[in-house]
Design an enzyme around this catalytic site. Sequence first.
Site, PDB file in Angstrom:
ATOM      1  CB  SER A 143      -0.903   0.020   1.235  1.00  0.00           C
ATOM      2  OG  SER A 143      -1.597   1.246   1.333  1.00  0.00           O
ATOM      3  CE1 TYR A 157      -4.054  -2.245   4.849  1.00  0.00           C
ATOM      4  CE2 TYR A 157      -3.415  -0.031   4.141  1.00  0.00           C
ATOM      5  CZ  TYR A 157      -3.809  -1.319   3.833  1.00  0.00           C
ATOM      6  OH  TYR A 157      -3.950  -1.694   2.521  1.00  0.00           O
TER       7      TYR A 157
END
Length: 252
Positions: A143, A157
Amino acid sequence: MSDRVVIVTGGSRGIGAATAMLAAERGYGVVVNYTANVAAAEAVCARIHATGGVAVAVRGDVSSEADIDHIFAAADRMGTLAGLVNNAGVVDLAARVEDFDAARLTRMFAINTLGTILCSGRAVKRMSTKHGGKGGGIVNVTSAAAKLGAPGNYVDYAAAKGAVDSFTVGLALEVAGEGIRVNGVRPGIIDTEIHASGGIPGRAAEMAPSVPIPRAGTAEEVARAILWLLSDEASYTTGSVINVTGGRGIAP
């Protein structure tokens, strides 16, 4: 039996579903892994079957070693494993670090990081020439948050995906001489359901104007990068992470 089987974890929706369908179009037999939504996974398989492709939906939580073994056993029944796409991932509700608890962090790292590492280990045992395999490719879906940090939203995250970035490089170097290439794809603001699971369903549309290419990306655009990395066209590429971010977060 197929001589080119690929496992797509988290293959029932979003980037995973787009990747599964494109992989089938490119001639792979596809294991469409899902955790809970069997209807969504079966719908992906139905779309693949409708175009003459081969796919099977397989339930399994990548944070469970028993479930991982179940996923890979299904791939073994299909044929020879040639690829693994570590796409399964979760976010949580937007929060600051001082509001995190151990349960949230355990889930975040168990699925996003440990699942990627454990699945990759199973794939290496099957694909490595050291173990009698024929080689193959692993693509880890990371990501842009790994580079941007996601302050005020998903720092945990971002940290979990940062670990995946490091793991991608380390494993790539470890198995480079064994016929396996390991790469990553780093999506940015992509219009998928994951934003809703983080409590911000409109996040992609809200963020789009701030992206250098001023729109959200699509799951299909990420899938194309993943399939390129799995293909022979990327035969001299390993240890790389491709940004599919519309230019967001690419500065060093």
